[in-house]
Design a protein around this motif. Structure first.
Motif, short mmCIF file in Angstrom:
data_model
loop_
_atom_site.label_atom_id
_atom_site.label_comp_id
_atom_site.label_asym_id
_atom_site.label_seq_id
_atom_site.Cartn_x
_atom_site.Cartn_y
_atom_site.Cartn_z
N CYS A 6 15.81 55.79 5.62
CA CYS A 6 16.30 55.72 4.44
C CYS A 6 17.79 56.39 3.29
O CYS A 6 17.83 56.85 2.72
CB CYS A 6 15.22 56.69 3.90
N ASN A 7 17.90 57.38 4.50
CA ASN A 7 19.61 57.86 4.60
C ASN A 7 20.57 57.23 4.50
O ASN A 7 21.39 57.33 4.55
CB ASN A 7 19.32 58.91 5.51
N LEU A 8 20.93 56.27 4.72
CA LEU A 8 21.18 54.80 4.99
C LEU A 8 21.17 53.63 4.34
O LEU A 8 22.37 52.30 3.61
CB LEU A 8 21.48 54.53 6.49
N ASN A 9 20.61 53.97 3.39
CA ASN A 9 20.42 52.64 2.44
C ASN A 9 21.24 53.73 1.12
O ASN A 9 20.99 53.71 0.29
CB ASN A 9 18.91 53.13 1.00
N VAL A 10 22.29 51.45 1.56
CA VAL A 10 23.40 51.70 0.90
C VAL A 10 22.87 51.40 -0.49
O VAL A 10 23.36 51.59 -1.93
CB VAL A 10 24.18 51.08 0.41
N LEU A 11 22.02 50.58 -0.76
CA LEU A 11 21.42 49.98 -1.87
C LEU A 11 20.93 51.01 -3.10
O LEU A 11 21.26 50.96 -3.89
CB LEU A 11 20.03 49.00 -2.17
N ALA A 12 19.78 51.98 -2.69
CA ALA A 12 19.53 53.19 -3.17
C ALA A 12 20.88 53.79 -4.01
O ALA A 12 20.32 54.71 -4.71
CB ALA A 12 18.25 54.09 -2.04
N LYS A 13 21.33 54.00 -2.95
CA LYS A 13 22.27 54.93 -3.52
C LYS A 13 23.38 54.39 -4.16
O LYS A 13 23.92 54.83 -5.54
CB LYS A 13 23.81 55.11 -2.25
N GLY A 14 23.34 52.59 -4.54
CA GLY A 14 23.75 52.36 -5.64
C GLY A 14 23.73 52.13 -6.84
O GLY A 14 24.24 52.13 -7.94
N ASP A 63 24.30 54.99 -10.21
CA ASP A 63 25.35 53.99 -10.44
C ASP A 63 25.07 52.99 -12.25
O ASP A 63 25.59 52.89 -12.96
CB ASP A 63 26.87 53.78 -10.15
N PHE A 64 23.50 52.75 -12.05
CA PHE A 64 22.78 51.79 -13.65
C PHE A 64 21.84 52.85 -14.07
O PHE A 64 21.22 54.07 -13.62
CB PHE A 64 22.51 51.27 -12.44
N PRO A 65 21.77 52.51 -15.17
CA PRO A 65 20.86 52.37 -16.40
C PRO A 65 19.55 52.44 -15.70
O PRO A 65 19.12 51.59 -15.10
CB PRO A 65 20.92 51.68 -17.75
N ILE A 66 18.43 53.11 -16.25
CA ILE A 66 17.20 52.88 -16.12
C ILE A 66 16.43 51.20 -17.07
O ILE A 66 17.33 52.00 -17.43
CB ILE A 66 16.22 54.41 -16.51
N SER A 67 16.06 51.28 -16.03
CA SER A 67 14.94 49.63 -16.56
C SER A 67 16.01 48.79 -16.85
O SER A 67 15.00 47.79 -17.35
CB SER A 67 13.75 49.87 -17.91
N THR A 68 17.04 48.69 -16.45
CA THR A 68 17.74 47.41 -15.78
C THR A 68 17.88 46.99 -14.87
O THR A 68 17.94 47.46 -13.69
CB THR A 68 19.04 48.09 -16.24
N PRO A 69 16.80 45.77 -14.73
CA PRO A 69 17.20 45.33 -13.88
C PRO A 69 17.91 44.32 -12.84
O PRO A 69 18.82 44.13 -13.93
CB PRO A 69 16.47 44.00 -13.85
N LEU A 70 18.56 44.77 -11.79
CA LEU A 70 19.49 44.67 -10.84
C LEU A 70 19.05 43.98 -9.82
O LEU A 70 18.23 44.05 -8.69
CB LEU A 70 19.65 45.79 -10.90
N SER A 71 19.96 42.73 -9.73
CA SER A 71 19.96 42.38 -8.00
C SER A 71 21.00 43.23 -7.34
O SER A 71 21.81 44.05 -7.27
CB SER A 71 21.06 40.83 -8.40
N TYR A 72 20.49 43.25 -5.72
CA TYR A 72 20.91 43.79 -4.86
C TYR A 72 22.74 43.43 -4.61
O TYR A 72 23.63 44.34 -4.50
CB TYR A 72 20.31 43.83 -3.83
N GLU A 73 22.62 42.43 -5.39
CA GLU A 73 24.53 41.97 -5.21
C GLU A 73 25.43 43.09 -6.23
O GLU A 73 25.86 43.45 -5.98
CB GLU A 73 24.34 40.79 -5.27
N GLN A 74 24.32 43.16 -7.51
CA GLN A 74 25.10 43.63 -8.18
C GLN A 74 25.15 45.16 -7.95
O GLN A 74 26.33 46.37 -8.80
CB GLN A 74 24.39 43.84 -9.40
N VAL A 75 24.04 45.54 -6.81
CA VAL A 75 24.27 46.73 -6.68
C VAL A 75 25.61 47.17 -5.51
O VAL A 75 26.28 48.09 -5.62
CB VAL A 75 22.93 47.50 -6.04
N VAL A 76 25.49 46.71 -4.79
CA VAL A 76 26.82 46.54 -3.41
C VAL A 76 27.46 45.56 -3.17
O VAL A 76 26.40 44.15 -3.28
CB VAL A 76 25.73 46.62 -2.26
N GLU A 77 28.20 44.81 -3.09
CA GLU A 77 28.76 43.55 -3.14
C GLU A 77 28.37 42.87 -1.85
O GLU A 77 28.26 44.00 -0.81
CB GLU A 77 30.09 43.57 -3.13
#
Length: 367
Positions: free
Chosen positions: A63-71, A74-88
Motif C-alpha cells: 500500500c505504501n508503494l502504490n504509485v497509482l494511489a499517489k498519482g 493530482d486529479f479531480p474527484i469523480s473523474t474516471p481515470l485509466s491507470y495509464e492516465q495516472v502513471v505512464e
C-alpha cells in the motif's frame, strides 16, 4: 446500488457490492481503499477477485508503494481515470509495485478508477484492475461503469463519514461532563490525526487548546498537558488494557480531555471502521468545555455534609485530575488526599470513583 449504500451502514456491505461488481463487469478485480500519505495510514483494502495472499501483502507492505494511489492525488474527484492516465506504463513497469504485486496477478496492468474523497493527502479510491489480456475487451466498459457509479459511491461514502462522526460524538457524550457536543478526534500512536468531527476541527483551527503541526500531528498548547498525553500514549503501547485517562486542558475557559485506546478490530460492523487505520491501534480523544457552577461546592457540602477539603478533592477528581495532582494542588501528601477522597466517597455512599464523578456530573447539569 442498494449494496453500495448498505456499505454506509455496515462496512461488510462494501464486500458484497464488490463481489457483485466483479461478476457484473466480466472479471474486473475490484477494490476500494483509503490511504493517508501524510500520516502513512492505510485504511484497509476491500476487494473482490484478488487472491487472499495478495490482499494481505498489499495491506502489510505494498500500500505504501502504490504509485497509482499517489498519482490520483493530482486529479479531480469523480473523474474516471485509466491507470495509464495516472502513471505512464513505461514508468509503472519499472516500479516494485508493478514487478512484485501487479505482474504476478496475471499482469493486471489495465483498469482504472475514480477518486471518491480527497483531503490534503488523504484519498479514498474505488477502482478495478484488468489483466493485460482483457484490457481491450473490458477497460472501456469499466470506465463507463465508473462514471455511472461515481456519484452514488461518493454519496454512500459521505453517509458513512457522517455516521462515523455521529458515532464518535455519541461515545463522547456518554463520557462527557458537558451537555454540548464535544470535540472528537482519533489519532495513531505517532499522534497523527486520522479523524476529527466538526467540533474537533474547529478546536484545531482555533489553536487555543489543541493544534496540528506540519505533519498533521496533534499538539496541546499547554506543554504540561502535552507531556501527560505523550505519557498516556507510551503507557497504552506498553499496557493496552490501561484505563481511560482524563485531564484538564487550561485555555482560559478550561476543557476536560478524555483519552482512551481504540482498537479498530473491535469495530468491524461500524461505519467508523472505514475511516480508521487497518489493524492499527488508535487513540480516541474528546474535549468538552468544563462546566462552571459557582454554587456547586456549597451544594455538595450541604447535601453530603462534606468538609471544604473533601469537597475540593471530589471536584478535582471529577475534573479528571489524578490523586498525585490533587495532592500537589492541595499542598498535602498523596496519603492525605486519598483519605480525604475516601471520606467524601463514604459520605456520598459510593464505592467507586466513577460513581462519585457521575453524581457530580449530574449535579452540574441540574438533573
Amino acid at each position: 446500488m442498494t449494496l453500495a449504500y448498505s456499505g454506509a451502514l455496515d462496512p461488510q456491505g462494501w464486500d458484497n457490492f464488490l463481489v457483485r461488481l466483479t461478476s457484473a463487469s466480466g472479471g474486473v478485480m475490484t477494490h476500494m481503499f483509503g490511504q493517508d500519505f501524510e500520516s502513512h495510514t492505510n485504511f484497509g483494502l476491500r476487494s473482490a477477485g484478488f487472491g487472499p495472499e495478495f490482499v494481505d501483502d498489499f495491506t502489510s507492505y505494498y500500500c505504501n508503494l502504490n504509485v497509482l494511489a499517489k498519482g490520483v492525488l493530482d486529479f479531480p474527484i469523480s473523474t474516471p481515470l485509466s491507470y495509464e492516465q495516472v502513471v505512464e506504463e513505461d514508468r509503472l513497469v519499472r516500479t516494485e509495485f508493478y514487478r512484485d504485486w501487479l505482474r504476478p496477478q496475471e499482469d493486471c496492468l489495465g483498469g482504472g478508477g475514480v477518486v471518491l474523497f480527497k483531503e490534503n493527502r488523504r484519498v479514498f479510491v474505488m477502482g478495478g484492475n484488468i489483466r493485460r489480456k482483457d484490457i481491450e475487451k473490458l477497460q472501456r466498459p469499466w470506465l463507463s461503469l465508473m462514471a455511472h457509479l461515481a456519484p452514488h459511491l461518493r454519496q454512500a461514502l459521505e453517509i458513512a463519514r457522517v455516521l462515523a462522526g455521529q458515532e464518535l460524538e455519541r461515545w463522547a457524550l456518554r463520557a462527557s461532563s458537558s451537555a454540548a457536543a464535544p470535540g472528537c478526534l482519533v489519532v495513531n500512536a505517532h499522534r497523527r490525526i486520522i479523524f476529527a468531527n466538526n467540533a474537533g476541527n474547529a478546536m484545531l483551527e482555533a489553536g487555543t487548546a489543541i493544534r496540528r503541526d506540519l505533519q498533521r500531528r496533534i499538539r496541546f498548547a499547554d506543554w504540561s498537558v502535552d507531556r501527560q498525553f505523550q505519557d498516556a500514549l507510551v503507557c497504552w503501547n506498553t499496557h493496552p488494557l490501561r484505563q481511560p485517562h482524563t485531564f484538564l486542558v487550561p485555555d482560559g475557559v478550561g476543557f476536560v480531555c478524555r483519552t482512551a485506546r481504540l482498537e479498530p478490530d473491535e469495530l468491524d460492523s461500524s461505519p467508523l471502521r472505514t475511516f480508521l487505520g487497518s489493524g492499527e491501534a488508535c487513540f480516541f480523544l474528546t474535549l468538552s468545555q468544563r462546566e462552571q457552577d459557582a454554587n456547586l461546592p456549597a451544594r455538595l457540602r450541604t447535601q453530603f455534609h462534606l468538609t471544604r477539603r473533601e469537597t475540593d478533592v471530589a471536584l478535582h477528581l471529577a475534573d479528571g485530575r489524578t490523586l498525585e495532582e490533587i495532592a500537589q494542588l492541595q499542598d498535602v501528601s498523596v496519603h492525605t488526599a486519598r483519605n480525604q477522597l475516601k471520606a467524601a466517597m463514604a459520605k456520598m455512599e459510593v464505592r467507586r470513583q466513577t460513581d462519585l464523578v457521575r453524581i457530580i456530573t449530574t449535579m452540574r447539569h441540574g438533573d
